[in-house]
Design a protein around this motif. Structure first.
Motif, PDB file in Angstrom:
ATOM      1  N   LEU A 306     -66.993 -64.363  12.670  1.00 33.89           N
ATOM      2  CA  LEU A 306     -66.010 -65.425  12.495  1.00 33.89           C
ATOM      3  C   LEU A 306     -66.615 -66.632  11.792  1.00 33.89           C
ATOM      4  CD1 LEU A 306     -64.412 -65.355  16.070  1.00 33.89           C
ATOM      5  CD2 LEU A 306     -63.526 -64.301  13.982  1.00 33.89           C
ATOM      6  N   ILE A 307     -65.724 -67.484  11.284  1.00 30.35           N
ATOM      7  CA  ILE A 307     -66.192 -68.769  10.772  1.00 30.35           C
ATOM      8  C   ILE A 307     -66.850 -69.535  11.917  1.00 30.35           C
ATOM      9  CG2 ILE A 307     -64.519 -68.922   8.895  1.00 30.35           C
ATOM     10  CD1 ILE A 307     -62.820 -70.755  10.685  1.00 30.35           C
ATOM     11  N   GLU A 308     -67.786 -70.431  11.582  1.00 29.61           N
ATOM     12  CA  GLU A 308     -68.562 -71.136  12.603  1.00 29.61           C
ATOM     13  C   GLU A 308     -68.652 -72.627  12.296  1.00 29.61           C
ATOM     14  OE1 GLU A 308     -72.389 -69.300  12.603  1.00 29.61           O
ATOM     15  OE2 GLU A 308     -71.751 -67.551  13.769  1.00 29.61           O
ATOM     16  N   LEU A 309     -68.852 -73.394  13.350  1.00 24.77           N
ATOM     17  CA  LEU A 309     -69.245 -74.798  13.244  1.00 24.77           C
ATOM     18  C   LEU A 309     -70.486 -74.973  14.115  1.00 24.77           C
ATOM     19  CD1 LEU A 309     -65.965 -76.953  13.498  1.00 24.77           C
ATOM     20  CD2 LEU A 309     -67.339 -76.477  11.467  1.00 24.77           C
ATOM     21  N   ASP A 310     -71.517 -75.581  13.587  1.00 22.05           N
ATOM     22  CA  ASP A 310     -72.774 -75.786  14.332  1.00 22.05           C
ATOM     23  C   ASP A 310     -73.307 -74.463  14.886  1.00 22.05           C
ATOM     24  OD1 ASP A 310     -72.318 -78.559  13.940  1.00 22.05           O
ATOM     25  OD2 ASP A 310     -71.055 -78.608  15.718  1.00 22.05           O
ATOM     26  N   SER A 311     -73.167 -73.391  14.100  1.00 24.25           N
ATOM     27  CA  SER A 311     -73.614 -72.041  14.490  1.00 24.25           C
ATOM     28  C   SER A 311     -72.867 -71.489  15.695  1.00 24.25           C
ATOM     29  CB  SER A 311     -75.128 -72.032  14.777  1.00 24.25           C
ATOM     30  OG  SER A 311     -75.855 -72.446  13.636  1.00 24.25           O
ATOM     31  N   CYS A 312     -71.690 -72.046  15.988  1.00 27.20           N
ATOM     32  CA  CYS A 312     -70.860 -71.559  17.099  1.00 27.20           C
ATOM     33  C   CYS A 312     -69.566 -70.978  16.533  1.00 27.20           C
ATOM     34  CB  CYS A 312     -70.517 -72.703  18.056  1.00 27.20           C
ATOM     35  SG  CYS A 312     -71.953 -73.397  18.892  1.00 27.20           S
ATOM     36  N   PRO A 313     -69.204 -69.731  16.928  1.00 29.27           N
ATOM     37  CA  PRO A 313     -67.976 -69.109  16.407  1.00 29.27           C
ATOM     38  C   PRO A 313     -66.725 -69.889  16.811  1.00 29.27           C
ATOM     39  CG  PRO A 313     -69.351 -67.507  17.571  1.00 29.27           C
ATOM     40  CD  PRO A 313     -69.923 -68.857  17.859  1.00 29.27           C
ATOM     41  N   ARG A 408     -60.177 -63.438   5.859  1.00 29.52           N
ATOM     42  CA  ARG A 408     -59.350 -62.377   6.448  1.00 29.52           C
ATOM     43  C   ARG A 408     -58.969 -62.759   7.885  1.00 29.52           C
ATOM     44  NH1 ARG A 408     -60.418 -55.786   6.581  1.00 29.52           N
ATOM     45  NH2 ARG A 408     -58.528 -55.319   7.778  1.00 29.52           N
ATOM     46  N   ILE A 409     -57.725 -62.435   8.260  1.00 29.26           N
ATOM     47  CA  ILE A 409     -57.188 -62.805   9.564  1.00 29.26           C
ATOM     48  C   ILE A 409     -57.299 -61.607  10.512  1.00 29.26           C
ATOM     49  CG2 ILE A 409     -55.202 -63.773  10.787  1.00 29.26           C
ATOM     50  CD1 ILE A 409     -56.219 -65.521   8.449  1.00 29.26           C
ATOM     51  N   TRP A 410     -57.768 -61.867  11.749  1.00 31.60           N
ATOM     52  CA  TRP A 410     -57.924 -60.819  12.757  1.00 31.60           C
ATOM     53  C   TRP A 410     -57.263 -61.253  14.067  1.00 31.60           C
ATOM     54  CZ3 TRP A 410     -60.317 -56.328  11.299  1.00 31.60           C
ATOM     55  CH2 TRP A 410     -61.104 -56.382  10.124  1.00 31.60           C
ATOM     56  N   MET A 411     -56.611 -60.311  14.721  1.00 28.30           N
ATOM     57  CA  MET A 411     -56.001 -60.587  16.020  1.00 28.30           C
ATOM     58  C   MET A 411     -56.751 -59.808  17.102  1.00 28.30           C
ATOM     59  SD  MET A 411     -53.865 -59.659  18.680  1.00 28.30           S
ATOM     60  CE  MET A 411     -52.873 -58.264  18.162  1.00 28.30           C
ATOM     61  N   PHE A 412     -57.335 -60.537  18.066  1.00 27.08           N
ATOM     62  CA  PHE A 412     -58.142 -59.902  19.110  1.00 27.08           C
ATOM     63  C   PHE A 412     -57.358 -59.652  20.397  1.00 27.08           C
ATOM     64  CE2 PHE A 412     -61.053 -62.798  16.713  1.00 27.08           C
ATOM     65  CZ  PHE A 412     -61.682 -61.801  15.987  1.00 27.08           C
ATOM     66  N   GLU A 413     -56.473 -60.562  20.734  1.00 22.99           N
ATOM     67  CA  GLU A 413     -55.735 -60.477  21.997  1.00 22.99           C
ATOM     68  C   GLU A 413     -54.291 -60.913  21.770  1.00 22.99           C
ATOM     69  OE1 GLU A 413     -56.966 -59.738  25.088  1.00 22.99           O
ATOM     70  OE2 GLU A 413     -59.103 -59.645  24.618  1.00 22.99           O
ATOM     71  N   ALA A 414     -53.372 -60.300  22.524  1.00 22.97           N
ATOM     72  CA  ALA A 414     -51.986 -60.757  22.558  1.00 22.97           C
ATOM     73  C   ALA A 414     -51.574 -60.879  24.019  1.00 22.97           C
ATOM     74  CB  ALA A 414     -51.063 -59.784  21.827  1.00 22.97           C
TER      75      ALA A 414
END
Length: 455
Positions: A306-313, A408-414
């Motif tokens: 995933l994209i990250e900020l400060d090495s955090c997803p 790219r868009i991903w869906m992990f949970e619904a």
């Protein structure tokens, strides 16, 4: 169908008559008749009709009619007439949940959320909360928990509702055959009930299989064998191992494979983030079987960078609702930054709540708006495809969505009963209020207090 608002008054008279102001009769296109049918929820009574030369939309009920109709309160509400010979008051919106009698918080931790929802359109609807044990099917009534205008709650016997918003809080309780049969009785009586039950993770995978939106779902395997887990780790380098019926990130493992260093398992134990390394795959499997009691009841899901900020997803919670036109909308979006060493982005495990704009501008710069717009379109498509293959009525969904560095868009949970923790962020409070307005509008649609168009 004619629809407007009116003010209900209680007249100190005894005859079985409803008094209707001339303005209200005109607005509802009532035919000149000596009688009409007055309806509230499942209750219907025939009455004499008298017109009053009075301006404004007013309805006067005698004390005996008010009691017989089991009206929750006087005051303003919506009123509709389908043929000029009937008056239908409401809607009666019932919120199905667990109820603690005699408590100042009758719905437990959900009390404040339910109270907020009941404030929306409170002058154009009748709200009440109830549990399965509050319904008397033979009488067609509910012992309802109703908010007082001055604060607090009161219990009153009212007719069965026009629509049921299911907020039963327990997965275990909802799986009981008795509760399933209970909900089916509403459907058989033509009373819409939405948000039927909690999803299991594999339910969503099956609902999306073969749809256009399925390409946004990571590779997943239920009850995976050790060989499947090893093969997935070889291809994807990291995967998630999740309980099928879990929520709040509880019981999730992040498994990683590094050809030079071996296998890693990141998970949460006794309120702390844990990271363990294993030189052999068999040792990793032994941990999983020890911690989870085996591989059954779990899903292995492809990990996404995933994209990250400060090495955090970063991932995103999309709170989806139906609106008054029976269409899916993105009511709210919250961005969640994972805590250091955490396997999930949940705030309780060190995650941080942000707005999507804050995150996407830092990651994608001038592309931020286009990326967010695309993610919204994907979320709506996911909701539409799930609904198309689901046999019950849905009104609300929560998606955990990720965006990778290639956009790219991903869906992990619904989630079919999404939590509302994202609305604690000051910048998302207005979206929280908007989400409740959408649910109210959808209740109007389902209960036919709004023109219905099949979509």
């Amino acid at each position: 169908m004619s629809l407007t608002t009116c003010t209900i008054h209680v007249a100190q008279r005894q005859e079985r008559v409803v008094y209707v102001s001339s303005d209200l009769a005109k607005a509802l296109k009532l035919v000149k008749s000596r009688s009409l049918t007055l309806k509230l929820g499942s209750k219907s009574i025939s009455l004499g009709l008298k017109l009053l030369k009075k301006s404004g939309n007013h309805l006067y009920l005698t004390q005996s009619v008010y009691s017989q109709l089991r009206l929750p309160r006087a005051g303003t509400t919506l009123v509709t007439s389908s043929n000029g010979k009937d008056l239908r008051l409401g809607p009666m919106i019932g919120i199905l949940t667990s109820v603690t009698r005699g408590s100042t918080a009758p719905f437990g931790s959900r009390t404040e959320f339910i109270r907020q929802f009941m404030r929306v359109g409170s002058d154009r609807a009748f709200y009440f909360g109830f549990s399965p044990g509050d319904v008397n099917w033979s009488e067609g009534t509910v012992t309802a928990t109703i908010p007082r205008r001055e604060g607090g709650w009161v219990r009153k016997v009212v007719p069965l509702p026009d629509v049921v918003y299911n907020r039963l809080p327990s997965r275990k309780a909802e799986k009981l055959a008795s509760n399933n049969a209970f909900k089916q009785r509403f459907v058989r009586q033509g009373i819409p009930l939405f948000n039927w039950s909690f999803f299991d993770k594999w339910d969503v995978y099956n609902l999306l299989t073969g749809t256009e939106a399925f390409r946004h779902v990571p590779e997943s395997h239920i009850n995976p064998s050790p060989s499947q887990i090893k093969e997935m780790l070889n291809r994807h380098k990291f995967i998630y191992f999740k309980p099928t019926g879990g929520s709040l990130g509880i019981g999730i493992f992040r498994l990683t494979y590094n050809p030079q260093r071996g296998y890693y398992a990141r998970f949460r134990r006794a309120g702390r983030n844990v990271l363990l390394r294993f030189s052999k795959f068999e040792s990793l499997m032994a941990l999983l079987k020890r911690q989870s009691g085996g591989l059954n009841g779990y899903v292995a899901q492809q990990g996404i960078r995933l994209i990250e900020l400060d090495s955090c997803p970063i991932d995103f919670r999309f709170h989806m609702t139906k609106n008054g036109s029976n269409q899916w909308v993105c009511a709210a979006i919250g961005a969640k930054k994972a805590g250091k060493g955490s396997v999930t982005t949940h705030v309780r495990t060190g995650g941080m709540l942000m707005t999507p704009e804050q995150v996407l501008r830092q990651v994608f710069g001038g592309r931020a708006d286009a990326v967010l717009s695309n993610a919204k379109e994907v979320a709506i498509k996911l909701a539409q495809d799930i609904e198309r293959n689901y046999r019950h009525t849905l009104g609300e969904l929560g998606f955990d969505i990720g965006i990778d560095k290639n956009e790219r868009i991903w869906m992990f949970e619904a989630n079919s009963k999404p939590g509302r923790s994202i609305f604690k962020h000051p910048a998302l409070k207005e979206q929280g209020r908007a989400s409740l307005q959408y649910i109210y509008d959808y209740c109007l649609y389902l209960s036919r207090f709004r023109a219905r168009r099949d979509s």
